[in-house]
Write an enzyme that holds these catalytic residues in place. Structure first.
Site, PDB file in Angstrom:
ATOM      1  N   GLU A 222       2.912  -2.027  -7.282  1.00  0.00           N
ATOM      2  CA  GLU A 222       2.297  -0.914  -6.557  1.00  0.00           C
ATOM      3  C   GLU A 222       2.964   0.448  -6.741  1.00  0.00           C
ATOM      4  O   GLU A 222       3.423   1.072  -5.762  1.00  0.00           O
ATOM      5  CB  GLU A 222       2.181  -1.263  -5.066  1.00  0.00           C
ATOM      6  CG  GLU A 222       1.243  -2.435  -4.835  1.00  0.00           C
ATOM      7  CD  GLU A 222       1.022  -2.766  -3.368  1.00  0.00           C
ATOM      8  OE1 GLU A 222       1.763  -2.255  -2.517  1.00  0.00           O
ATOM      9  OE2 GLU A 222       0.113  -3.558  -3.078  1.00  0.00           O
ATOM     10  N   GLU A 342      -3.419  -8.741  -6.273  1.00  0.00           N
ATOM     11  CA  GLU A 342      -3.330  -8.907  -4.824  1.00  0.00           C
ATOM     12  C   GLU A 342      -4.647  -8.523  -4.182  1.00  0.00           C
ATOM     13  O   GLU A 342      -5.219  -7.473  -4.495  1.00  0.00           O
ATOM     14  CB  GLU A 342      -2.224  -8.028  -4.217  1.00  0.00           C
ATOM     15  CG  GLU A 342      -0.814  -8.431  -4.545  1.00  0.00           C
ATOM     16  CD  GLU A 342       0.198  -7.567  -3.791  1.00  0.00           C
ATOM     17  OE1 GLU A 342      -0.201  -6.914  -2.793  1.00  0.00           O
ATOM     18  OE2 GLU A 342       1.362  -7.543  -4.208  1.00  0.00           O
TER      19      GLU A 342
END
Length: 550
Positions: A222, A342
């Site tokens: 991320e 995810e």
């Protein structure tokens, strides 16, 4: 995930674990005292995508190392594969080991993943595990995880990798954080420079060279503002950093896939942390080894944070267009494979339920498209992800069948076991399938048909006042078997309530356990395992088991 995802707009909602570290340690101590209550893609575009065909993947799909071709991932034999798995976090935390090992044996946990139809584990870690002598915390060694006792965190990772390979699971290593203290916007911090990041990536790539159970590395979790894509500033351009790190990894292990996540903001348009891949079309990641890049997006629902598109009057019809804009176009234009590394939700709100159904539909059902589909790993296997929960419920045993059921259409076949071993440090395990750790009571006998034979033993993993969990190890004789049945009768009031990695039924006190498609074949002198949970009252007596081979 940070064990929190990113998003544009208001301050980030914390995806904190529901169980704090002190509670985990306390739980582990209580378990010991009371037997535990539960228990490079080339820059040129590939040819037009193939027409969709029905999934016909052979059982051996996934052999060897993988590479990319257009939007598909292919195995060593050129067969398309679909990553369909779960995130099992913990190596990136202060525990320095996957969570839940205070409650269960790691092999039992992975057998259950396999039995539910997941074929891949994304394994987050932080660079802390490379510090000399880093030891795992909150592991229960009482009648479980006994082969992990005394091992460093890296040596525990070796054990997990090798067992995954032996039962046909694959591993994607995820550099989740520079250190256990929290997620970072960039791939480096003042205390963990880029040089350390790359050195540690190379160390893992070297450690598992020759072990195709590890299919690739997710370079950093991320990236978000101020990270950019294609801006040319080497201090914040994530695309350039991914090229530097990817080439370093491929320099020591050219067989690995390189998973590259998105950022947060591109040309003024913001989304989830790691979920914005809008810059790939103009600025693709170009590596020294072709056909190794897989782009990774993250996507979440309102239990993590609110986004403007959830309030659009056209929701959920607007969602395919949102996904197309941020990352889906890469797949649809046949530029490269896309892996939704995810996505998750508590499923408590109607909006979240609608979002998950829409996303699953968007990722294409396996029965129709096979490996010509989006790849994925669900967040998370763990129940202790505070704003998503997990596939398992809080007891670390029971499956959230509603959540798991949403994913049924996009699950994909598992893979054959590997024979290579991983890990370079002492104390690592072999890559062959084995039963649970020694210890506890066992009992069993063998049987045979057609010249093949097998034996079975039962190991009590956990026992408490009203129940137990156990692992049964089935071992073939000198000749391979192509199916097995284990039978026994409980000597007391025991009753089987759930099982994994076998078709288990009980009539009266008599129990029958039959092999499943993926673990029916056992090599000569090889082993496989299945798990049983049940109720009991009073002293537990291990039954005599009979194994019949076919």
């Amino acid at each position: 995930m940070v064990t929190t995802p990113g998003f544009a707009g208001p301050p980030r909602a914390s995806r904190a674990w529901r169980v704090p570290l002190t509670a985990l340690v306390a739980a582990a101590l209580m378990a010991l005292m009371s037997l535990f209550a539960l228990a490079g893609q080339s820059p040129a575009r590939a040819a037009a995508p193939p027409a969709a065909t029905a999934a016909t993947a052979a059982p051996a799909a996934g052999t060897g190392y993988w590479h990319t071709s257009g939007r598909q991932i292919l195995d060593a034999a050129g067969q398309p594969v679909r990553i369909a798995g779960v995130n099992w976090f913990g190596f990136e935390t202060d525990n320095h080991v996957p969570h839940g090992l205070w409650a269960r044996d790691y092999k039992s946990m992975m057998d259950q993943m396999k039995s539910l139809g997941y074929n891949t584990i994304r394994l987050p870690y932080s660079d802390d595990i490379f510090k000399p002598g880093t030891m795992p915390d909150s592991i229960n060694f009482y009648n479980m995880n006994e082969d992990l006792e005394g091992l460093t965190s890296l040596q525990v990772m070796d054990k997990i990798v090798d067992y995954a390979g032996s039962i046909g699971l694959r591993i994607i290593l995820d550099r989740h954080r520079p250190d256990a203290s929290g997620q970072s916007a960039l791939w480096y911090t003042s205390s963990v420079p880029e040089s350390t990041w790359i050195t540690d990536l190379k160390a893992l790539a070297t450690r598992y060279a020759g072990n195709p159970a590890v299919v690739g590395i997710d370079l950093h979790n991320e990236p978000h503002d101020p990270a950019c894509w294609g801006c040319g500033d080497t201090t914040i351009d994530w695309r350039l950093a991914a090229e530097r790190a990817g080439d370093a990894v491929l320099g020591v292990n050219p067989d690995l896939l390189i998973f590259v996540e998105g950022i947060q903001t591109y040309n003024g348009t913001s989304g989830w942390w790691g979920g914005n891949l809008m810059g790939v079309g103009q600025y693709p990641v170009q590596l020294s080894v072709a056909n190794r890049v897989v782009y990774s997006a993250h996507d979440y629902a309102t239990s993590v944070a609110q986004q403007s598109w959830f309030n659009d009057p056209s929701f959920p019809a607007n969602m395919p267009g949102i996904w197309d804009k941020y990352w889906g176009y890469i797949f649809k234009q046949n530029l490269a494979p896309v892996w939704v590394g995810e996505f998750g939700t508590t499923l408590q709100s109607t909006t979240d339920q609608t979002w998950l159904k829409a996303l699953v539909d968007y990722m294409r059902p396996t029965a129709t498209y096979g490996g010509d589909s989006f790849n994925w790993t669900f967040w998370s296997w763990n129940p202790d992800s505070g704003d998503t929960g997990g596939i398992l419920k809080d007891d670390w045993q029971t499956v959230d069948t509603v959540k798991d059921g949403y994913l049924a259409s996009i699950k994909a076949p598992g893979f054959d076991g590997t024979t290579s071993t991983g890990g370079t440090s002492s104390g690592t395990s072999s890559g062959t399938s084995s039963g649970t750790s020694s210890g506890g009571s066992t009992g069993g006998t063998g049987g045979s048909t057609g010249g093949s034979s097998c034996t079975a033993v039962l190991h009590v993993d956990n026992q408490w006042d009203t129940g137990f969990t156990a692992t049964v190890t089935v071992t073939a004789g000198s000749t391979a078997v192509n199916g097995w049945t284990v039978t026994w009768s409980w000597p007391g009031s025991e009753k089987e309530t759930s099982a994994w990695s076998a078709d288990v039924s009980q009539t009266g006190s008599a129990v029958t356990a039959k092999s499943l498609s993926y673990n029916a074949a056992v090599a000569g002198s090889g082993s496989t395992t299945f798990g049983v949970q049940g109720t009991s009252a009073g002293a537990f007596t291990v039954p005599a088991l009979t194994c019949t081979a076919s």
